[in-house]
Write an enzyme that holds these catalytic residues in place. Structure first.
Site, short mmCIF file in Angstrom:
data_model
loop_
_atom_site.label_atom_id
_atom_site.label_comp_id
_atom_site.label_asym_id
_atom_site.label_seq_id
_atom_site.Cartn_x
_atom_site.Cartn_y
_atom_site.Cartn_z
N GLU A 195 0.86 -1.19 0.00
CA GLU A 195 0.00 0.00 0.00
C GLU A 195 0.89 1.23 0.00
O GLU A 195 1.99 1.21 0.57
CB GLU A 195 -0.89 0.00 1.25
N CYS A 254 -6.60 0.91 3.02
CA CYS A 254 -7.62 1.96 3.06
C CYS A 254 -7.61 2.83 1.80
O CYS A 254 -8.63 3.45 1.49
CB CYS A 254 -7.42 2.83 4.30
N ASN A 290 -12.06 -3.46 0.79
CA ASN A 290 -10.95 -3.69 1.72
C ASN A 290 -11.53 -4.12 3.07
O ASN A 290 -12.03 -5.22 3.21
CB ASN A 290 -10.09 -2.43 1.82
N GLU A 291 -11.49 -3.21 4.04
CA GLU A 291 -12.01 -3.55 5.37
C GLU A 291 -13.43 -3.04 5.49
O GLU A 291 -13.68 -2.02 6.11
CB GLU A 291 -11.16 -2.83 6.43
O1 AHR Z 1 -2.08 -1.50 6.94
C1 AHR Z 1 -2.55 -0.26 7.33
C2 AHR Z 1 -4.06 -0.18 7.26
O2 AHR Z 1 -4.62 -1.04 8.20
C3 AHR Z 1 -4.69 -0.61 5.98
O3 AHR Z 1 -4.70 0.39 5.04
C4 AHR Z 1 -6.08 -0.95 6.39
O4 AHR Z 1 -6.66 -1.94 5.58
C5 AHR Z 1 -5.95 -1.36 7.82
O5 AHR Z 1 -6.82 -0.68 8.64
#
Ligand code: AHR
Length: 654
Positions: A47, A239, A373-374
């Site tokens: 990321e 994120c 993602n989350e």
């Molecule tokens: O790894 C950092 C962040 O942690 C990522 O962007 C997210 O998916 C999680 O909350």
């Protein structure tokens, strides 16, 4: 006095007898070859956080090269007559450029200087390609600029001149050689003639990028990734897939095509933590989806791109109105379908043709896609379902990764897993950033998972020590936990530590697997744990037991075993999380008649003081050590150190 001496001697004697009695008989059942370990089991999660891409892996050294940051001169210092313009620039999606005009008098200077990403790192005798899009204002003149490197004490130490000969926008290039190493240099440009010149997309790359590609990646960082032998490469986050709002989500279509015309996006990590504010952190998309697929291919890793599910980051947005209504997901779903075509379509397809034009006519052979993602709550399955219908009907061979949300247990997690089963996703992405104790306690986490549902992708995890450091303790607890992933390779198909990269001067989140500055790289103890697993994942699980039970923390011991039928190896991983040395005896049970165990045993151990860390100054403070021991027969006898992660590799012939 004599009495105390006697008590002391007896105490020592009884301790040593006791120590000798602590003998752990572990058995590996070689004849019970179990589940396949997926070749993509251990991978990387990438990321653009902590300056992971811009300012990190992406080797561009100029910040705000197109003057399109909201503060158009951020990162630049100007002097003399410099103005920002935006009419008739060469790139419509990055409209700004600068005009440099003679400051008059003959002695005054016009120009500008770029500070790079926390400085520009230059290596001694290395070469750097400066390039710029430029035009003269008056078609009858030739203009001249001078480009120079400036050290941290404001001394110029390398310069080159360029003539701008056309009033049409053209690309100009010149190569500079750095006569010395400088971690925090800057780049200065002077107008050296008496007219005016327009400059756009001012860029500086080392020529020595990974595989010497232009618009390439930082070689030392890719080497660190490559050395891990990753089987999987998940991108582009995290994120940033979601965006603070939908407008700022990662939009893969904006990240491909001519690099100068990829529009700038904000980076949410610039402001997510106000105690770690980085107002100069943006995404140029210079390292976009094409480069990320290419990197997966270079690393020999399965690409796992993740696309937005029609949901903006749920931490920052509450309620349906922040997201794409379920009935209006068409463009988002089309983006996912087009992405598969971009990666795999032949060159006669719309998106396959674009990939071919970018330099890769062969497909990238993508097999997995992540949707969201989350995410959490009913908003997510409602949208995911629509993506699944469309992808299954056009690309039934593609495996779909859903999410169980940001927590490793609790209400949202309990809600989402059954939903993922109902929707029949292929894999569920679980995230856990938890304490070292949690990792030790969860070594049996997957022993009781339902074998009939989707597989598990441990998509983001890291042991968070209370000081959030990448110390040995955090690494050892991950190693112990990972024996549980390996023992359960029938259900756990993928695992990626997170985050991957962090610039020491520009991080927002820690711990991280690899730390770097503008010139150096430090591999953490956690990195070495990943490396040991990824290089020794084996092809199939073998049972390893103590008193007929798997070792999941009894007396601080954790173990897993695999066989590699290609390399002809039996591999045993053993963690000792206790404070005592353990006398271990490992025997191999059920060897086939023809199987011969070679006497040379390869023994790797990672151990030391729990708070040890590797730093840029001392990157080898903690390293695994490998030695070769000779064994008699098929038994391994070893004293396993307290706080250690151990691996034994036995070679066999059959
Ligand atoms: O790894 C950092 C962040 O942690 C990522 O962007 C997210 O998916 C999680 O909350």
């Amino acid at each position: 006095m004599k009495k105390y001496l006697l008590i002391f001697v007896l105490a020592c004697f009884s301790t040593s007898i006791f120590a000798q009695q602590q003998n752990y008989e572990l058995v590996v059942n070689v004849n019970k070859v179990g589940a396949k370990v997926q070749p993509y089991m251990y991978g990387l999660f990438f990321e653009d956080i902590n300056f992971g891409a811009d300012g990190g892996l992406y080797a561009e050294l100029i910040k705000n090269r197109s003057f399109d940051f909201p503060q158009s001169l951020m990162g630049w210092t100007t002097f003399g007559d410099v103005t920002v313009k935006n009419e008739n620039g060469p790139f419509d999606r990055n409209p700004n450029y600068v005009r440099l005009s003679d400051a008059g008098h003959g002695h005054k200077h016009t120009g500008l200087e770029n500070e790079g990403f926390k400085g520009i790192g230059l290596k001694k005798d290395a070469t750097y390609r400066f390039s710029v899009w430029a035009r003269t204002i008056d078609s009858n003149t030739t203009q001249k600029i001078r480009v120079e490197f400036i050290d941290a004490n404001n001394n110029p130490f390398e310069r080159k001149e360029l003539e701008i000969t056309s009033s049409e926008w053209e690309k100009y290039e010149v190569v500079l050689t750095s006569p010395k190493e400088e971690e925090k240099a800057s780049l200065r440009i002077f107008l050296k003639s008496e007219g005016s010149v327009d400059l756009e997309h001012i860029s500086l790359f080392p020529t020595d990028t990974w595989k010497a590609r232009e618009n390439g990646l930082r070689r030392d960082l890719v080497e660190a990734l490559d050395e891990l032998n990753p089987g999987l490469f998940r991108f582009p986050g995290g994120c940033i897939v979601e965006g603070t709002d939908l407008e700022t989500r990662y939009d893969w279509k904006k990240s491909i095509g001519q690099v100068e015309n990829r529009p700038l996006n904000e980076n949410r990590w610039h402001y997510t933590f106000d105690n770690r504010l980085f107002p100069d952190y943006f995404q140029t998309y210079g390292m976009g989806f094409y480069e990320l697929f290419l990197l997966s291919e270079d690393l020999g890793a399965e690409p796992l791109p993740v696309v937005n599910a029609g949901l903006a980051c749920q931490y920052q947005n509450e309620g349906e109105h922040c997201h794409v209504p379920v009935g209006e997901l068409g463009d988002y779903i089309q983006d996912a379908l087009d992405l598969i075509e971009f990666a795999n379509g032949d060159i006669t397809t719309e998106w396959g043709k674009i990939r071919a034009e970018m330099g890769h006519p062969e497909p990238f052979n993508m097999k997995f896609i992540g949707i969201g993602n989350e995410q959490w709550g009913p908003e997510y399955p409602a949208r995911l379902e629509k993506f699944i219908e469309a992808i299954r009907s056009k690309y039934p061979e593609i495996k779909i990764v859903g999410s169980s949300g940001p927590q490793a247990e609790g209400k949202d997690f309990e809600y989402l897993w059954p939903e993922m089963k109902r929707l029949k996703v292929d894999l569920v992405d679980e995230h856990y950033y938890r304490s070292p104790e949690w990792f030790l306690n969860q070594a049996d986490r997957y022993d009781s998972y339902d074998r009939k549902g989707p597989k598990v992708f441990a998509g983001e995890y890291a042991s968070h020590h209370n000081n959030r450091k990448n110390n040995l303790e955090s690494a050892l607890t991950e190693a112990a936990f990972m024996t549980g992933l390996e023992r359960n390779a029938d259900i756990v198909h993928m695992a990626t530590y997170a985050p991957l990269l962090a610039h020491v001067d520009a991080w927002q989140w820690r711990p991280d697997l690899i730390w770097f500055d503008n010139l150096r790289v430090a591999r953490t103890p956690n990195y070495y744990v990943q490396k040991i697993y990824a290089h020794n994942s084996g092809t199939n699980v073998l049972p390893i037991t103590w008193n007929k039970n798997p070792l999941t923390g009894q007396e601080g011991l954790y173990a897993s075993s695999v066989i590699d039928t290609d390399k002809k190896e039996i591999i045993i991983k053993l963690s000792n999380a206790s404070e005592e040395t353990k006398n271990i005896n490992i025997s191999l049970d059920g060897l086939k008649r023809k199987m011969r165990i070679q006497p040379a045993l390869e023994y790797t151990v990672l151990t030391g003081e729990k708070d040890l860390e590797n730093s840029l100054e001392n990157p080898k403070a903690i390293l695994p050590k490998t030695s070769v021991k000779t064994i008699m027969g098929t038994n391994i006898e070893v004293d396993v150190k307290p706080n250690s992660f151990n691996m034994f590799v036995l070679k066999y012939t059959d």
